[in-house]
Design a protein around this motif. Structure first.
Motif, short mmCIF file in Angstrom:
data_model
loop_
_atom_site.label_atom_id
_atom_site.label_comp_id
_atom_site.label_asym_id
_atom_site.label_seq_id
_atom_site.Cartn_x
_atom_site.Cartn_y
_atom_site.Cartn_z
N LEU A 62 0.82 -1.20 0.00
CA LEU A 62 0.00 0.00 0.00
C LEU A 62 0.86 1.26 0.00
O LEU A 62 0.43 2.31 -0.46
CB LEU A 62 -0.94 0.00 1.21
CG LEU A 62 -2.02 -1.07 1.17
CD1 LEU A 62 -2.91 -1.00 2.39
CD2 LEU A 62 -2.86 -0.96 -0.09
N ALA A 226 -2.83 2.47 12.96
CA ALA A 226 -3.99 2.59 12.07
C ALA A 226 -4.95 1.41 12.19
O ALA A 226 -6.16 1.61 12.27
CB ALA A 226 -3.52 2.74 10.62
N LYS A 305 -4.85 8.96 3.90
CA LYS A 305 -5.94 7.98 3.92
C LYS A 305 -5.49 6.68 4.58
O LYS A 305 -6.25 6.05 5.29
CB LYS A 305 -6.41 7.69 2.50
CG LYS A 305 -7.38 8.73 1.98
CD LYS A 305 -7.84 8.35 0.61
CE LYS A 305 -8.77 9.39 0.03
NZ LYS A 305 -8.93 9.20 -1.41
N LEU A 306 -4.26 6.29 4.33
CA LEU A 306 -3.74 5.07 4.95
C LEU A 306 -3.38 5.29 6.41
O LEU A 306 -3.01 4.35 7.10
CB LEU A 306 -2.49 4.59 4.20
CG LEU A 306 -2.70 4.02 2.81
CD1 LEU A 306 -1.37 3.79 2.14
CD2 LEU A 306 -3.47 2.71 2.90
N GLN A 307 -3.46 6.53 6.87
CA GLN A 307 -3.10 6.90 8.23
C GLN A 307 -1.66 6.50 8.55
O GLN A 307 -1.36 6.01 9.64
CB GLN A 307 -4.06 6.27 9.24
CG GLN A 307 -5.49 6.66 8.99
CD GLN A 307 -6.43 6.02 9.98
OE1 GLN A 307 -6.07 5.74 11.11
NE2 GLN A 307 -7.66 5.78 9.57
N MET B 338 -9.12 0.58 3.27
CA MET B 338 -8.19 1.52 3.92
C MET B 338 -7.60 2.50 2.92
O MET B 338 -7.38 3.66 3.23
CB MET B 338 -7.07 0.75 4.62
CG MET B 338 -7.56 0.03 5.86
SD MET B 338 -6.24 -0.85 6.71
CE MET B 338 -5.37 0.50 7.49
N GLY B 341 -9.51 5.43 2.72
CA GLY B 341 -9.64 6.20 3.95
C GLY B 341 -10.72 5.70 4.88
O GLY B 341 -11.11 6.41 5.81
#
Lengths: 343, 509
Positions: A62, A226, A305-307, B338, B341
């Motif tokens: 990711l 996350a 968004k993926l934190q 994810m 978000g």
């Protein structure tokens, strides 16, 4: 250029006796050098492969996707992510470590890059790769792990946990992504610093390790923030402390281990590497690209968004960071040692 | 109830949005293709296509990935039935009776039953998912390592019903499978076992290359070894549809398979693979004609195919209700959320009603699409059998190699397929059945891991298997089954296996 080379070789081949060998060698060498220079000028002139040594959907994958997208935009050249998985990442890492050092095969790896060669050493295995086969290009992100316990367990603070663990050594259990995995190492650092012993129940990946603590089959888990945040919010898990130098933004009330007097720091980080021996101009180009890439707005929003916090470091600083981190992990692995068979 | 209809209305208003519908459709088609390609299973399919969903919104992404997942379960039956090549691990059992039906000229009915069974299982299990997700998810989480071990022990007992021939041969094959499952890095200590310096063997031997080798490649080799080429089976139109008797024989297996698959599917981990094996064993045990199994019993297709489809919906239960990555495929789907978000967690249903209910509704739509897609395809697929063997088999072999290679880009996997293909050829010449090897290979790593995790949890105390209610119950069932299977030894009665060999003998002479 190509046809010329071919002609020279053919001539050299047919008139071997007439032309001194040294001349042939020097001509071909000169041509090779010319070609290499030519290649450098054009870098990148074909698709760059960014290898993620873990399966799609994992942190490495990711992170690799937005990195590749940002690089592509800046280089105006295709950059594709390839998942080369297997043996806890060793297959993909070894693939890049032994790839041609021309800048077209890069690696996006997590902290476990430093663990695998140490574990190989521990077991006297032929190492899949050595760390000096890879050179760092840039650190992309660093996410401190946080310690969570199952909400129905009594401990409200690290102090209570450690006191209880001293009373019942080896009774309080934790799950991990696997033996010698990153999450195991984080907990090992804590148990070393606090002088206590926890019970290790390894799982096959971070996902199953999280499932295990949610089901109450183990007591605690070190995890990236996350994935556990939603479960903290819903009251299933209780955070006790974080491994970062600073507090985690999402849980500002959570103390760090350093604040609590434990000199430990641990991050699950992601960085980009190239095979050792990649020509300096290519390295520079790639470093510049990554420096601009982390500023890219699409990249930033993808990481938000993926934190996952962006923690960019350029090659020299990243090298220092990596060396320190690798040393720390190597020590932790040596402390865990081999799990000997019980007689 | 009113609320449920409101929610469903919301769901369908999302699922029937043209863009969502389009991606659901695309997902189903890709899934079918992924299932049809030998070697490329749903996990590989979803993983390869995950990046393609980054540009979509979260709902369409999840809908499309789910479509690939259950689409692959539909498609996986096709090559199993027509060519004895398992598209993925869950369709291994379909190969046995499905392919036997094909050899008898009943390929059409087998495919149709598989499609209808999958549709019914898919739809019923979505209903179950809709009503029962939150309570079931809480139950699923109670499955820790000890419960898992007990479940897998039950799975091992299934082996006794898997092969029709000699029990000793069947158990020998299962033992071989269990031994092959020991290859790789020891998950509890990190020691490498039997890897002979190959880094790729660190994760053990993949199930898919072995299944494709043992079933598909060995079949090709056996056919090539025949003195005369087998007759090309020309399908007739009226033979495309199942007969009344075949429908009747499939009804109960579909029902049982659906329930069984769903229940096994909700358990976190990779146990869903065994649902089709267990279903096959149950159908054989309950059947009035166990001797027909292996010779083209339609129940041997209907049960496992329904089970593997409803297991897919079951696997979504902990994922949607709690945001738990309950298996490799749900983990990839959570990653897809994810990226957009969305933090998957226990609050997903209340915070993202569009996504949850849209997803549920899209599964109703998707299953219907797949049925409509697959039934007409039966005619086309069956016509593949018209291709003469000298053309058909080499191309199948090429697809096997491509498929197996594509999953991990690993040449080692291709070698594993080739070696197990040869092994399967020799074993089948000697009248060993190969399905127990696959089940052994599936069970070994899972059983080892959960057994040793359980003992790590209890610091080596075996009482952990007795103290936990679910574990104790399952182990008692296993014990009862074991005693029941030993009963003929003492009462002198002939069990089904014995009567099977008695019946078979006159035929063989």
């Amino acid at each position: 250029m190509k046809s010329l080379t071919w002609k020279v070789y053919r001539k050299a081949g047919s008139a071997k006796a007439a032309i001194p060998r040294r001349l042939v060698v020097s001509v071909s060498l000169a041509l090779l050098v010319a070609q290499a220079v030519h290649g450098q000028e054009a870098f990148p002139s074909r698709t760059i492969t960014l290898v993620a040594p873990f399966p799609p959907g994992g942190v490495a994958d990711l992170t690799a996707r937005p990195v590749a997208a940002a690089m592509e935009k800046i280089l105006k050249n295709p950059v594709v992510v390839v998942n080369k998985t297997g043996a806890a990442g060793a297959v993909g890492m070894a693939y890049v470590a032994t790839a041609k050092a021309d800048g077209y095969t890069l690696l996006l790896s997590l902290s476990s890059i430093s663990i695998i060669p140490e574990a190989d050493k521990l077991f006297d295995r032929k190492p899949a790769y050595t760390m000096d086969q890879l050179v760092p290009l840039a650190l992309i992100s660093a996410d401190p792990t946080i310690l969570v316990v199952h909400a129905e367990r009594p401990w409200k603070s690290v102090k209570e946990l450690v006191e209880d663990a001293k009373k019942r050594p080896g009774q309080i259990s934790f799950s991990s992504s696997g033996i010698y995995g990153t999450l195991h190492m984080a907990t090992e650092m804590l148990s070393h610093a606090a002088g206590v012993k926890f019970k290790h129940v390894p799982y096959g990946g971070a996902g199953p390790a999280l499932t295990a603590i949610l089901g109450g089959h183990v007591d605690m888990l070190a995890s990236g923030p996350a994935v556990v945040l939603p479960h903290i919010k819903s009251g299933k898990l209780r955070p006790l402390a974080g491994w970062g130098a600073k507090r985690v933004d999402a849980v500002p009330s959570l103390p760090t281990f350093k604040e609590l007097g434990y000199e430990i720091e641990f991050y699950i980080w992601a960085g980009v590497f190239a095979p050792n021996g990649t020509p300096e101009p290519v390295m520079k180009k790639l470093r510049d690209t990554l420096r601009q890439g982390v500023q890219d707005s699409d990249f930033k929003s993808a990481m938000t968004k993926l934190q996952t916090p962006i923690a960019y470091l350029d090659a020299p600083e990243f090298k220092k960071f990596w060396d320190k981190d690798a040393k720390m992990l190597a020590d932790a692995i040596k402390r865990v040692g081999k799990i000997e068979e019980k007689k | 109830m009113v609320e449920m209809f409101q929610n469903l209305y919301l769901g369908f208003s999302v699922a029937l949005r043209p863009d969502v519908l389009l991606y659901a459709f695309a997902g189903c088609i890709i899934g079918t293709l992924v299932g049809v390609l030998p070697g490329v299973g749903p996990l590989a399919g979803i993983s390869l296509l995950l990046p393609a969903t980054f540009g979509l919104d979260a709902t369409t992404a999840v809908v499309m990935l789910a479509g690939i997942y259950y689409g692959a379960m539909y498609g996986g039956s096709t090559t199993s039935i027509l060519m004895r090549i398992p598209g993925e691990a869950a369709s291994v059992m379909t190969c046995i009776d499905g392919y036997a039906m094909t050899r008898k000229g009943r390929a059409g009915p087998a495919l149709a039953i598989a499609a209808v069974g999958s549709y019914l299982a898919g739809t019923v299990s979505v209903v179950a998912l809709m009503f029962l997700a939150p309570p079931l998810a809480a139950f699923a989480l109670r499955f820790g390592p000890p419960e898992y071990s007990a479940l897998l022990v039950l799975g091992l007992l299934v082996l006794a019903y898997m092969s029709g021939g000699s029990m000793i041969k069947g158990l020998a094959m299962a033992a071989l499978g269990l031994l092959l499952g020991m290859i790789g890095i020891d998950p509890m200590t990190g020691y490498s076992r039997f890897h002979y310096g190959l880094v790729e063997l660190g994760d053990g031997i993949g199930i898919v290359p072995v299944a494709v080798g043992l079933f598909g490649v060995s079949e090709i080799l056996l056919t090539a070894g025949q003195p005369t080429p087998p007759k090309v089976i020309k399908p007739k139109i009226r033979e495309l549809l199942p007969s009344r008797e075949e429908w009747r024989d499939s009804a109960w297996p579909i029902g049982r398979g659906t329930i069984l698959g769903f229940v096994i599917g909700i358990i976190p981990g990779s146990a869903h693979i065994i649902s089709s094996f267990v279903s096959y064993a149950i159908e054989r045990r309950l059947s009035k004609h166990p001797e027909r199994f292996g010779q083209g019993a339609v129940a041997g297709v209907a049960g496992p195919e329904s089970a593997n489809n409803s297991a897919t919906s079951g696997a979504f239960v902990p994922m949607l209700a709690l945001g738990v990555p309950s298996g490799p495929i749900p983990a990839v789907m959570l990653a897809a959320m994810m990226v957009h978000g969305i933090s998957p967690g226990p609050l997903l249903i209340s915070q993202q009603p569009d996504l949850f209910w849209g997803f549920i509704a899209s599964m109703y739509v998707g299953n219907l699409v797949l049925l409509i897609l697959n039934l007409p395809l039966v005619g086309i697929f069956v016509n593949l059998l018209r291709v003469p063997y000298p053309l058909l088999y080499p191309s199948i072999l090429v697809f096997c190699i491509l498929g197996v290679y594509a999953v991990n880009s690993s040449v080692i996997d291709v070698w594993i397929m080739a070696i197990t293909g040869l092994m399967g050829y020799v074993l089948r010449k000697l009248e060993f059945e190969t399905a127990p090897i696959v089940l052994g290979l599936v069970l070994a790593p899972m059983l080892e891991m959960s057994l040793r995790q359980s003992l790590a949890m209890s610091s080596g105390d075996y009482a952990i298997f007795v103290n936990r209610p679910i574990t104790a119950t399952m182990l008692s069932i296993a014990l009862v089954l074991l005693v029941l299977s030993l009963k003929p030894l003492f009462t002198g009665k002939v069990d089904w296996r014995g009567s099977l060999s008695q019946q078979a003998q006159p035929g063989e002479e």
